[in-house]
Write a protein that holds these residues in place. Structure first.
Motif, short mmCIF file in Angstrom:
data_model
loop_
_atom_site.label_atom_id
_atom_site.label_comp_id
_atom_site.label_asym_id
_atom_site.label_seq_id
_atom_site.Cartn_x
_atom_site.Cartn_y
_atom_site.Cartn_z
N TYR A 1 60.20 12.46 20.55
CA TYR A 1 59.40 13.80 19.99
C TYR A 1 58.34 13.56 20.85
O TYR A 1 57.70 12.85 20.54
CB TYR A 1 59.72 13.92 18.63
N ARG B 1 54.18 14.82 19.51
CA ARG B 1 53.93 16.13 18.54
C ARG B 1 52.48 16.63 18.59
O ARG B 1 51.49 15.37 17.80
CB ARG B 1 53.83 15.23 17.47
N VAL C 1 52.93 20.87 17.24
CA VAL C 1 53.69 21.82 17.94
C VAL C 1 54.43 20.05 18.03
O VAL C 1 54.61 19.63 18.52
CB VAL C 1 53.36 22.00 19.17
N TRP D 1 58.25 18.79 19.96
CA TRP D 1 59.41 19.35 20.72
C TRP D 1 60.02 18.38 20.97
O TRP D 1 59.73 16.88 21.02
CB TRP D 1 58.78 19.25 22.38
N SER D 2 61.43 18.13 20.12
CA SER D 2 62.13 17.24 20.42
C SER D 2 63.09 17.33 21.11
O SER D 2 63.85 18.03 21.68
CB SER D 2 62.88 17.48 19.16
N ASN E 1 67.31 19.39 25.02
CA ASN E 1 66.29 20.00 24.33
C ASN E 1 67.28 20.22 23.30
O ASN E 1 67.66 21.23 23.20
CB ASN E 1 66.24 21.52 25.34
N ILE F 1 61.81 23.27 19.59
CA ILE F 1 60.39 23.27 19.22
C ILE F 1 59.92 23.91 18.09
O ILE F 1 60.16 24.90 17.45
CB ILE F 1 59.78 24.14 20.38
N GLU F 2 59.29 22.77 17.22
CA GLU F 2 58.28 23.63 16.02
C GLU F 2 56.88 23.59 15.29
O GLU F 2 56.70 22.50 16.76
CB GLU F 2 59.13 22.67 14.40
#
Length: 183
Positions: A81, A83, A105, A107-108, A122, A125-126
């Protein structure tokens, strides 16, 4: 072999009121088994030619977000991830009083995409946003009352879906109020 690594950095500017963050982590995956959740049964998936599992799992207490890894998967495993984040303290005094806001933000992605239900690296996205406050009560700088209002939204990507189904994944949202007293 399996391994995991985490990197956390913070840069403070403008009398320590503005902070820029970069967090990142990696947990190795295993393309011979399916599943990233802590509930995955790796043992029954092994065959006689391959009797090792190389999916690394972070400690469940290591929190990187509010929804995907904390609530759905319950720990970072077989993924990496990124961040980036930013925060600003509107009120910050020498006695410990604090009021500010933060946005991150996350992204994992899966380390081995074959482990995901959608066979895609993918995962999602959090966005995590929060407003926080701390009083200046008590003899120490951190003593007193604390409060935070946190809002999160997860935009799932193909890795969380199933490759044999063409259903759209819905966004997940979380609203959390944290209240505390430190003495």
């Amino acid at each position: 072999m399996q391994f995991g690594a985490a990197f956390e950095s913070e840069l403070r500017l403008l009398d320590d009121k503005l902070a820029i963050y970069l967090y990142s982590g990696l947990a190795t995956g295993d393309s011979d088994v399916e599943g990233l959740s802590e509930l995955t049964d790796y043992v029954t998936q092994l065959d006689h030619n391959n009797d090792t599992v190389t999916t690394f799992r972070f400690n469940p207490s290591y929190r990187v977000d509010q929804i995907l890894w904390r609530t759905i998967m319950r720990q970072v495993s077989g993924a990496y991830y990124f961040r980036p984040g930013i925060s600003y303290d509107f009120v910050k005094d020498d006695f410990g009083q604090l009021f500010g806001a933060r946005l991150d933000v996350i992204w994992s992605r899966a380390s081995a995409f074959l482990q995901t239900p959608g066979n895609d690296p993918n995962l999602g996205i959090e966005l995590n946003a929060q407003i926080y406050w701390r009083s200046d009560d008590g003899p120490d700088k951190d003593d007193g009352y604390h409060a935070a209002l946190q809002y999160s939204v997860l935009f799932p990507m193909k890795g969380l879906g199933y490759y044999y189904r063409s259903t759209d994944l819905d966004t997940a949202q979380s609203l959390r109020l944290v209240l505390g007293v430190v003495y």
